[in-house]
Design a protein around this motif. Sequence first.
Motif, PDB file in Angstrom:
ATOM      1  N   ARG A  47       1.975   0.422   5.110  1.00  0.00           N
ATOM      2  CA  ARG A  47       2.225  -0.523   6.199  1.00  0.00           C
ATOM      3  C   ARG A  47       1.885   0.088   7.553  1.00  0.00           C
ATOM      4  O   ARG A  47       1.315  -0.575   8.427  1.00  0.00           O
ATOM      5  CB  ARG A  47       3.677  -0.999   6.157  1.00  0.00           C
ATOM      6  N   ILE A  48       2.219   1.347   7.734  1.00  0.00           N
ATOM      7  CA  ILE A  48       1.854   2.021   8.987  1.00  0.00           C
ATOM      8  C   ILE A  48       0.339   2.058   9.129  1.00  0.00           C
ATOM      9  O   ILE A  48      -0.206   1.750  10.201  1.00  0.00           O
ATOM     10  CB  ILE A  48       2.409   3.471   9.006  1.00  0.00           C
ATOM     11  N   GLU A  49      -0.315   2.409   8.031  1.00  0.00           N
ATOM     12  CA  GLU A  49      -1.773   2.505   8.104  1.00  0.00           C
ATOM     13  C   GLU A  49      -2.377   1.148   8.464  1.00  0.00           C
ATOM     14  O   GLU A  49      -3.315   1.053   9.255  1.00  0.00           O
ATOM     15  CB  GLU A  49      -2.328   3.012   6.771  1.00  0.00           C
ATOM     16  N   MET A  50      -1.830   0.109   7.871  1.00  0.00           N
ATOM     17  CA  MET A  50      -2.352  -1.230   8.153  1.00  0.00           C
ATOM     18  C   MET A  50      -2.116  -1.622   9.610  1.00  0.00           C
ATOM     19  O   MET A  50      -2.986  -2.200  10.250  1.00  0.00           O
ATOM     20  CB  MET A  50      -1.671  -2.234   7.206  1.00  0.00           C
ATOM     21  N   ILE A  51      -0.947  -1.304  10.113  1.00  0.00           N
ATOM     22  CA  ILE A  51      -0.638  -1.650  11.502  1.00  0.00           C
ATOM     23  C   ILE A  51      -1.548  -0.885  12.466  1.00  0.00           C
ATOM     24  O   ILE A  51      -2.120  -1.456  13.400  1.00  0.00           O
ATOM     25  CB  ILE A  51       0.844  -1.348  11.821  1.00  0.00           C
TER      26      ILE A  51
END
Lengths: 220, 220
Positions: free
Chosen positions: B88-92
């Motif tokens: 999720r961090i990577e996507m954000i």
Amino acid sequence: MTGKRQQAREKNRLTLIEAVLDSVAEKGISETSVSEIIQRAGLSRGMIHLHFGGKDNLLNEAVKHSSEEYYQGLYALLNAAGDTGQERIEMIVRGDLSEEVLNRRNVSIWYAFRGEARNRAAIAAYSDTRDAKLRNMVHDAFSRIAQEAGAAEAADIARDATHGTLAMLEGMWTDYLLHPDIFDREESVRVVFRFLSALFPKHFGVNGAIANGRSKRVDG
Amino acid sequence: MTGKRQQAREKNRLTLIEAVLDSVAEKGISETSVSEIIQRAGLSRGMIHLHFGGKDNLLNEAVKHSSEEYYQGLYALLNAAGDTGQERIEMIVRGDLSEEVLNRRNVSIWYAFRGEARNRAAIAAYSDTRDAKLRNMVHDAFSRIAQEAGAAEAADIARDATHGTLAMLEGMWTDYLLHPDIFDREESVRVVFRFLSALFPKHFGVNGAIANGRSKRVDG
DNA sequence: GATTTAAATGGACGATTGTCCATTTTGGTG
DNA sequence: CACCAAAATGGACAATCGTCCATTTAAATC
């Protein structure tokens, strides 16, 4: 020797610039009119045209003045700092987040001008030089640190550390802009050094910049 | 069923909002006049007062619209992301720095409004909600990561990681604002993950987010 | 097709914008 | 003290600002 004549002239010039900065800080650029400026300065309407040739030029000079003030403050701090990379980084980070540099007036002014930078070449130019100077100072310091660390990719690391640290400081300024009342200077400093101590444990670790920033790595 | 009447009405409303955003992006707020807006929209002068009650309200609606668009893009990305914190961090991070979100138009608009935020309560409010939503999404993800890492001070770490990461992203946006022509998306992503991989080696290290981001710690 | 009514038009309006210059003031000089 | 020139004044000026409303247009209803 400068006579009363020229003294008064320069004083009025500066008064106008300060009036612009006050107005931009308090009311924003869109409400900073000629009438507003001369009222704050307590001078007559014609002075702007006389001293600066027009309102636009006055605004540009105000940006220049503001930018130079920022650097005077930062350079003064750096001259008081030690020679090691980590000392200089710590001084820059703490300085950039200190009350003297990061305060309501400066932040309001800086972001107001930034918002117009895209449409005013002169403003963009000073915004650039300010950033370039700071970047060089930070990059020099990280280069020493990365070299001392002896990593093979020292140059890459110094470049990324510079990029990331400056970006983080920029973000802290934005925090202050949006929430000056609840902004926590110490927390901001701690956050920056938590990241830096993870990246350079030897330099920013236990005995480094922050008292309770013992954590170098969190997991692993 | 919506008749032609109401359809046209809503279309014109949206046309006016888009015209404002185009004008702000291209000319800045100070040059976004009623004349400029209605010329771009191809509508008549009275429409602004009719639909929004005045120019100020129209500007506020435009900010609202722009802010909502930003979130639609980001939420869409998050829905496509996996469930782990690092995914999720990577996507954000990648989403916030992607062409779709971080482009000349959006950046110009966002910083123009930010510059006026201090003096316009409605703008400040939307700037806040936008930031708060993003902050929650990031904080949730880092909380999982920090807990998995099992550090004693997991809550503190998650908070600081959130703060620092958001600040860094903010700084990347500023980079783009000032140098859209030489801005390097991949470099920006790499910088963020170099810091994150130092802080959370297990989660963002070798097999993590970035191809050549092997370095967990640089020295020590 | 006639009538009703919501939507859209575009110009009038006073207020305010930034520029500019004829006039006045004032410090410096002979 | 008289004279000159630099500095400062403040109002005139056209241009533009945002607001508002009498009028026109066109969709919806009878």
